[in-house]
Design a protein around this motif. Structure first.
Motif, PDB file in Angstrom:
ATOM      1  N   LEU A  95      76.368  37.249  61.104  1.00  0.00           N
ATOM      2  CA  LEU A  95      77.585  37.848  60.555  1.00  0.00           C
ATOM      3  C   LEU A  95      77.293  39.218  59.957  1.00  0.00           C
ATOM      4  N   HIS A  96      76.103  39.389  59.420  1.00  0.00           N
ATOM      5  CA  HIS A  96      75.727  40.631  58.765  1.00  0.00           C
ATOM      6  C   HIS A  96      75.591  41.764  59.781  1.00  0.00           C
ATOM      7  N   MET A  97      74.765  41.551  60.803  1.00  0.00           N
ATOM      8  CA  MET A  97      74.442  42.633  61.736  1.00  0.00           C
ATOM      9  C   MET A  97      75.391  42.703  62.929  1.00  0.00           C
ATOM     10  N   GLY A  98      76.205  41.674  63.123  1.00  0.00           N
ATOM     11  CA  GLY A  98      77.091  41.680  64.278  1.00  0.00           C
ATOM     12  C   GLY A  98      78.553  41.852  63.956  1.00  0.00           C
ATOM     13  N   ALA A  99      78.943  41.545  62.699  1.00  0.00           N
ATOM     14  CA  ALA A  99      80.374  41.503  62.403  1.00  0.00           C
ATOM     15  C   ALA A  99      80.781  42.447  61.286  1.00  0.00           C
ATOM     16  N   PHE A 100      80.312  42.232  60.055  1.00  0.00           N
ATOM     17  CA  PHE A 100      80.996  42.832  58.910  1.00  0.00           C
ATOM     18  C   PHE A 100      80.145  43.690  57.995  1.00  0.00           C
ATOM     19  N   ARG A 152      75.847  47.885  62.381  1.00  0.00           N
ATOM     20  CA  ARG A 152      76.028  46.869  63.415  1.00  0.00           C
ATOM     21  C   ARG A 152      75.076  47.150  64.570  1.00  0.00           C
ATOM     22  N   VAL A 153      74.450  46.079  65.078  1.00  0.00           N
ATOM     23  CA  VAL A 153      73.590  46.219  66.240  1.00  0.00           C
ATOM     24  C   VAL A 153      74.450  46.223  67.501  1.00  0.00           C
ATOM     25  N   VAL A 154      74.116  47.079  68.427  1.00  0.00           N
ATOM     26  CA  VAL A 154      74.883  47.200  69.666  1.00  0.00           C
ATOM     27  C   VAL A 154      74.280  46.275  70.712  1.00  0.00           C
ATOM     28  N   THR A 155      75.086  45.320  71.199  1.00  0.00           N
ATOM     29  CA  THR A 155      74.645  44.418  72.266  1.00  0.00           C
ATOM     30  C   THR A 155      75.703  44.391  73.355  1.00  0.00           C
ATOM     31  N   SER A 156      75.298  43.951  74.518  1.00  0.00           N
ATOM     32  CA  SER A 156      76.246  43.794  75.610  1.00  0.00           C
ATOM     33  C   SER A 156      77.156  42.608  75.327  1.00  0.00           C
ATOM     34  N   ASP A 157      78.383  42.702  75.802  1.00  0.00           N
ATOM     35  CA  ASP A 157      79.326  41.613  75.588  1.00  0.00           C
ATOM     36  C   ASP A 157      78.965  40.382  76.396  1.00  0.00           C
ATOM     37  N   ARG A 158      78.301  40.549  77.549  1.00  0.00           N
ATOM     38  CA  ARG A 158      78.068  39.390  78.415  1.00  0.00           C
ATOM     39  C   ARG A 158      76.704  39.395  79.097  1.00  0.00           C
ATOM     40  N   ALA A 159      75.786  40.235  78.666  1.00  0.00           N
ATOM     41  CA  ALA A 159      74.509  40.318  79.371  1.00  0.00           C
ATOM     42  C   ALA A 159      73.379  40.615  78.395  1.00  0.00           C
ATOM     43  N   GLN A 160      72.151  40.557  78.909  1.00  0.00           N
ATOM     44  CA  GLN A 160      70.973  40.838  78.117  1.00  0.00           C
ATOM     45  C   GLN A 160      70.969  42.285  77.643  1.00  0.00           C
ATOM     46  N   THR A 161      70.515  42.502  76.418  1.00  0.00           N
ATOM     47  CA  THR A 161      70.394  43.851  75.873  1.00  0.00           C
ATOM     48  C   THR A 161      68.914  44.164  75.683  1.00  0.00           C
ATOM     49  N   PRO A 162      68.346  45.109  76.454  1.00  0.00           N
ATOM     50  CA  PRO A 162      66.920  45.410  76.316  1.00  0.00           C
ATOM     51  C   PRO A 162      66.652  46.356  75.149  1.00  0.00           C
ATOM     52  N   ALA A 163      65.428  46.304  74.624  1.00  0.00           N
ATOM     53  CA  ALA A 163      65.000  47.249  73.590  1.00  0.00           C
ATOM     54  C   ALA A 163      64.784  48.629  74.229  1.00  0.00           C
ATOM     55  N   PRO A 164      64.883  49.702  73.455  1.00  0.00           N
ATOM     56  CA  PRO A 164      65.141  49.755  72.012  1.00  0.00           C
ATOM     57  C   PRO A 164      66.615  49.497  71.710  1.00  0.00           C
ATOM     58  N   TYR A 165      66.867  48.896  70.548  1.00  0.00           N
ATOM     59  CA  TYR A 165      68.220  48.516  70.182  1.00  0.00           C
ATOM     60  C   TYR A 165      68.853  49.589  69.298  1.00  0.00           C
ATOM     61  N   ALA A 166      70.150  49.778  69.473  1.00  0.00           N
ATOM     62  CA  ALA A 166      70.874  50.798  68.711  1.00  0.00           C
ATOM     63  C   ALA A 166      71.549  50.165  67.500  1.00  0.00           C
ATOM     64  N   LEU A 167      71.424  50.832  66.355  1.00  0.00           N
ATOM     65  CA  LEU A 167      72.085  50.413  65.121  1.00  0.00           C
ATOM     66  C   LEU A 167      73.059  51.521  64.742  1.00  0.00           C
ATOM     67  N   ALA A 227      67.227  38.275  70.166  1.00  0.00           N
ATOM     68  CA  ALA A 227      66.190  39.276  69.896  1.00  0.00           C
ATOM     69  C   ALA A 227      66.765  40.561  69.314  1.00  0.00           C
ATOM     70  N   PRO A 228      67.858  41.116  69.845  1.00  0.00           N
ATOM     71  CA  PRO A 228      68.410  42.338  69.233  1.00  0.00           C
ATOM     72  C   PRO A 228      68.818  42.154  67.776  1.00  0.00           C
ATOM     73  N   TYR A 229      69.440  41.020  67.443  1.00  0.00           N
ATOM     74  CA  TYR A 229      69.869  40.793  66.065  1.00  0.00           C
ATOM     75  C   TYR A 229      68.666  40.694  65.129  1.00  0.00           C
ATOM     76  N   VAL A 230      67.660  39.931  65.518  1.00  0.00           N
ATOM     77  CA  VAL A 230      66.488  39.750  64.663  1.00  0.00           C
ATOM     78  C   VAL A 230      65.749  41.073  64.490  1.00  0.00           C
ATOM     79  N   ALA A 231      65.575  41.811  65.567  1.00  0.00           N
ATOM     80  CA  ALA A 231      64.887  43.098  65.487  1.00  0.00           C
ATOM     81  C   ALA A 231      65.669  44.079  64.622  1.00  0.00           C
ATOM     82  N   ALA A 232      66.973  44.134  64.826  1.00  0.00           N
ATOM     83  CA  ALA A 232      67.792  45.077  64.069  1.00  0.00           C
ATOM     84  C   ALA A 232      67.738  44.787  62.577  1.00  0.00           C
TER      85      ALA A 232
END
Length: 522
Positions: free
Chosen positions: A116-121, A125-140, A384-389
């Motif tokens: 909820l912290h890094m994805g919602a409110f 916010r970490v940027v991930t794909s809506d329906r697919a794998q998101t490779p590193a590096p991750y965007a915040l 992985a993107p959420y934990v890394a972010a």
């Protein structure tokens, strides 16, 4: 049984043999737990303008039930203790004592609240794909959907997760259970309100997944501490565990899990274009499936082995129309579709498995001969993107390292104490937890409290219709039913991974906060 934490699939434990040169410390060795905090400042740009805020990151010590803080060294006090880590955001300026404050938490049990912290409110916010794998590096990025425009925010990690730890004799029994967990969060919220002088603020709790189980118990537990909530937000709801579609074949004669799951199966088949005669619009179609599920389908399931062959075939034909699964397969399942089997079977001709938390996601089937899915493509894609972010953000931006590594989850699910002492019961019940009585008593004791129930159509972990079905059975007078709102979205368990739907969720929660506050406090 599976873990319900958002963004996480089942936890796999790996056993490692320690070398003689580096012995592993005893797991019973005491840990020196202490409250910590560090303050930073920041700003975030939203549609309403720039919001300046102060962030507070740290841990707070909590004690189990039976602890007497007036005599902390008494022999009768429990020796176990825990720290709960958190990140709080306070909007700068204005009358903070009267500004709403919201406590948010994910579920599991055993999950921290980075989802909820890094994805919602949160303000980032970490940027991930809506329906697919998101490779590193991750965007915040700046999160223009942060709820800081409506409320101060406190993202709270469950005991033992995040930077928190537990210690002392019988520490697992003291904190890892339905009622033990509710008590820990009650203590945390009470002490946080005191530490930050927020007793006069309008108060909200926001729970996701198992966090909704916690929220229902917490609403009553806080009331018993003379802490009235203005509102409770339940995202991806599970309050009565007998309705949960988790291995229902092991609980024969309990047919509700199949009933509440069917609309989600229908939504999933519609999304993947597997219906023999697909309607154009999803929501009217789901209303039709809900009607069938609670009438003809429910009546057929109730008959059990006495259901006649012709009627059994007729129900299978209808299920084929709504799920896309073959009539032969549906007859083999005895008209009862396990969620994992549905994930595996729907796209089996393509060698694909759908997600659990979000059935829009797909991934290669790991075992083509298995009966049920053995992986969750959505968890694989976003964890992985959420934990890394979070690990990057908490250290580089919030400047907090803590005394321990950050744990996004801990393996407590199989050893969790599920016994719950419902209001009116003389002792904990030997049954799966049902938090509907707690929420009902909290609402009747505090009739000004409002409830927002939300979820995603593509979630088979906690199907959206499960929330509807459960709240229809909430034992409250009709005069309180107006206090409950429902919002459902074309997304999954973590509805916020879909950016346009994150905006809808933000707007719905912000409107809920506004409407549940007295006009004089707005």
């Amino acid at each position: 049984m599976r873990q319900l934490s958002a963004g996480l699939s089942a936890i796999v434990l790996i056993s490692v043999t320690a070398s003689a040169q580096a012995p592993t410390p005893s797991p019973s060795a005491p840990i020196d737990l202490k409250s910590t905090s560090i303050a930073t400042s920041g700003s975030v740009r939203t549609a309403g303008g720039v919001i300046d805020y102060q962030a507070m990151t740290g841990t707070m010590v909590v004690h189990p039930r039976g602890w007497d803080d007036a005599a902390p060294t008494a022999d009768s006090n429990p020796t176990a203790a825990a720290t709960m880590s958190y990140v709080a955001y306070f909007k700068s300026g204005g009358d903070s004592a009267r500004r709403p404050i919201m406590f948010l938490f994910n579920g599991g049990p055993g999950s921290a609240t980075l989802w909820l912290h890094m994805g919602a409110f949160g303000p980032r916010r970490v940027v991930t794909s809506d329906r697919a794998q998101t490779p590193a590096p991750y965007a915040l990025v700046d999160n223009d959907q942060t709820l800081l425009d409506s409320s101060d925010l406190v993202f709270v990690d469950a005991p033992g997760t995040g930077f928190g730890r537990i210690t002392g004799k019988d520490k697992e029994a003291a904190f890892f259970g339905v009622d033990q967990d509710v008590n820990a969060f009650t203590v945390f919220i009470r002490d946080f309100l005191t530490k930050h002088n927020r007793w006069m603020s309008p108060k909200y709790i926001f729970g996701e997944s198992y966090g909704t189980t916690r929220s229902a118990g917490l609403a009553l537990s806080l009331k018993n501490q003379n802490i009235d909530l203005n509102g409770v937000i339940l995202l991806s709801t599970i309050l009565n565990w007998d309705t949960m579609p988790d291995d229902p074949q092991l609980n024969p004669s309990i047919d509700e899990p199949y009933i509440v799951s069917l609309p989600t199966y229908a939504a999933t088949a519609w999304f993947h274009k597997k219906l023999p005669d697909a309607p154009k619009d999803l929501r009217p179609f789901l209303h039709e499936v809900e009607q069938f599920a609670t009438t003809e389908y429910a009546q057929a399931l109730i008959q059990g082995n006495t259901l006649t062959g012709d009627r059994r075939r007729a129900i299978a034909d209808r299920l084929h129309r709504y799920t896309g699964l073959s009539v032969a397969y549906l007859l083999q399942t005895n008209l009862r579709i396990e969620y994992g089997a549905f994930q595996k079977e729907l796209l089996a001709d393509q060698g694909l498995t759908t997600g659990t938390l979000d059935t829009r996601f797909t991934g290669d089937t790991l075992d083509a001969l298995s009966k049920t899915a053995s992986n969750d493509p959505q968890s694989n894609a976003v964890s992985a993107p959420y934990v890394a972010a979070f690990n990057s953000y908490v250290r580089e931006v919030l400047h907090y390292t803590g005394d321990f590594p950050y744990k996004p989850s801990i393996p407590v699910y199989s050893s969790w104490d599920y016994k719950h002492q419902a209001p009116g019961a003389s002792q904990p019940l030997i049954a799966l937890p049902n938090m509907l009585p707690d929420l009902a008593v909290a609402m009747k004791s505090n009739p000004a409290m409002k409830v927002l129930v939300a979820g995603g159509y593509y979630d088979v972990s906690t199907p959206y219709f499960e929330g509807v079905y459960e709240l229809r059975h909430l034992p409250i007078p009709s005069s309180l039913e107006k206090n409950i709102e429902y919002r459902y979205y074309e997304s999954g368990h973590m509805v916020y991974v879909n950016l346009p739907i994150l905006k809808q969720l933000h707007d719905d929660v912000a409107a809920f906060v506004t409407s549940s506050r007295p006009s004089a406090a707005r």
